[in-house]
Design a protein around this motif. Structure first.
Motif, short mmCIF file in Angstrom:
data_model
loop_
_atom_site.label_atom_id
_atom_site.label_comp_id
_atom_site.label_asym_id
_atom_site.label_seq_id
_atom_site.Cartn_x
_atom_site.Cartn_y
_atom_site.Cartn_z
N ASP A 1 0.85 -1.19 0.00
CA ASP A 1 0.00 0.00 0.00
C ASP A 1 0.89 1.24 0.00
N PRO B 1 0.53 12.34 -1.59
CA PRO B 1 -0.13 13.13 -0.53
C PRO B 1 0.40 14.56 -0.43
N PRO C 1 1.88 4.81 -0.45
CA PRO C 1 1.20 6.10 -0.59
C PRO C 1 1.83 6.98 -1.66
N TYR D 1 6.39 8.08 6.92
CA TYR D 1 6.80 7.50 5.64
C TYR D 1 8.23 6.96 5.79
N GLU E 1 1.38 10.69 10.08
CA GLU E 1 1.77 9.75 9.04
C GLU E 1 3.28 9.65 9.05
N CYS F 1 3.90 3.20 5.12
CA CYS F 1 3.35 4.36 5.81
C CYS F 1 2.64 3.90 7.07
#
Length: 407
Positions: free
Chosen positions: A325, A377, A327, A357, A355, A337
């Motif tokens: 997944d 994002p 981002p 990363y 969040e 993430c």
């Protein structure tokens, strides 16, 4: 006065025969002594011409007789007999030996290769993979070129370097800026350690074998899908949607490191620290487990157990981090993430979302820098200290995240 035409002795006047040798004296005998006949073009002195069977002689010393019974004779200039054909053969053999020696030395010190190395070793080797702490972080757009004369050119981590190379059998040494890096080269496949990272490069068409799931020399009962998570990570985290005391600092971000330990039973532990933490401190930590449910990735997902984010307890399942997944979009791999919400246990009005990363320590982030951020994002997904702190550490061969971030 008359002389014998055979031996040159003086003849008495009116003699019919020589009193010395008995030769008959002709009526027209010479009045001067006879001279021995000279061989035209010979260099002989004395009374003996060279035997008819003798070979051509050059200027040089004394011949004592090439065959039994042949008289010795002396040459005018002194010296020795020389056989031209033999000399030429010796010279040709010597030249051949020198050429062979030079070929061997050139092959070892940067020539066109050796048989044990699998033929011609010169040329460009494209990056196939790069392992850091057992994790393949990729080697796309990286290459090594071996040139004649022992010269090398390297393109690693977006920089290009000039160096040198030598090959002893299959043992390869590459020198750059005085540092030596060691590896192997066989059948068009090169393996070499740069900056603490284990690279594999290959020529076009070379057959590259797949690496073992477990690093060589180690044995583990850890499931292969779980091993991908283990090790150090680097990235950044952002504070969003702050309320109360955190409202004014919304959208602030910090460079971050993390470390994941994995046990043989497939469970593990994670901790995070950023640029505001002291050495050995962390702002979040948790027990974790791993599952393949709900994901198509072979690496599965990491699920949070009990832990802390700052002074707030984490509950089971507070984080579910999927390996597939990303981002940053499907074009950016090896990124996870961690998402969650912090609520101050002493004042529920003070809260924020976060969040985190992360990519494996040692990963080149240039693919993120040059990517289209329209589907990401944020406009800038790069860590703030990537160029000034992280990248120099990677180039220096640092394979573990330091206790202090950005310092």
């Amino acid at each position: 006065m008359a002389f014998c035409t055979n031996c040159g002795a003086e003849l008495p006047e009116g003699a019919k025969f020589c009193t010395e040798c008995g030769t008959k004296v002709p009526a027209s005998a010479s009045q001067e002594p006879a001279q021995p006949a000279q061989v035209p073009g010979s260099a002989v002195q004395g009374n003996y011409p060279p035997p008819a069977s003798v070979e051509t002689w050059n200027s040089g010393g004394t011949n004592t007789g090439a065959k039994t019974g042949e008289p010795g004779f002396t040459f005018q200039n002194g010296g020795q007999k020389k056989n031209t054909g033999l000399i030429i053969g010796i010279v040709v053999l010597g030249v051949a030996l020198v050429v062979a020696l030079v070929f061997i030395l050139v092959s070892m010190l940067g020539g066109s290769g050796t048989a044990s190395a699998g033929g011609d070793v010169l040329g460009r080797y494209e990056g196939v993979r790069c392992f850091v702490d057992g994790i393949d972080i990729g080697a796309e757009d990286e290459w090594v070129e071996l040139k004649s004369g022992g010269k090398a050119r390297l393109h690693l981590l977006e920089d290009t370097y000039n160096g040198k190379w030598t090959l002893d059998g299959e043992d390869l040494t590459i020198t750059e800026s005085g540092d030596e890096y060691y590896g192997t080269l066989r059948d068009g496949v090169m393996t070499v350690d740069f900056y603490g990272m284990s690279y594999t490069f290959a020529k076009e068409g070379a057959q590259v074998t797949e690496p073992s799931t477990v690093p060589a020399g180690t044995e583990s009962r850890i499931p292969s899908n779980v091993q991908w998570w283990e090790g150090d990570w680097y990235g950044w985290w952002i504070l969003q949607n702050g309320t109360g005391r955190w409202e004014e600092v919304s959208d602030s971000f910090w460079d971050t490191c993390a470390r994941i330990w994995v046990e043989d039973d497939g469970t593990g532990y994670i901790e995070f620290w950023d640029e505001d933490n002291e050495a050995g401190e962390c702002f979040a930590n948790a027990d974790v487990s791993f599952t393949t449910e709900g994901t198509y990735a072979a690496q599965g997902a990491m699920v949070c157990g009990e832990g802390l984010f700052w002074n707030a307890d984490l509950t089971d399942g507070a984080w579910v981090v999927y390996a597939d997944d990303s981002p940053m979009g499907p074009a950016i791999g090896n990124v996870i993430c961690v998402r969650g919400t912090y609520v101050d246990p002493d004042n529920s009005e003070d809260s924020f979302d976060y969040e985190i990363y992360l990519r494996p320590w040692g990963t080149d982030w240039e693919d993120v820098r040059g990517a289209d951020t329209s589907e990401m994002p944020y406009d800038d997904m790069m860590p703030a200290y990537y160029d000034s702190w992280y990248l120099p550490l990677i180039k220096d061969g640092v394979t573990a995240a330091p206790d202090l971030v950005g310092k």
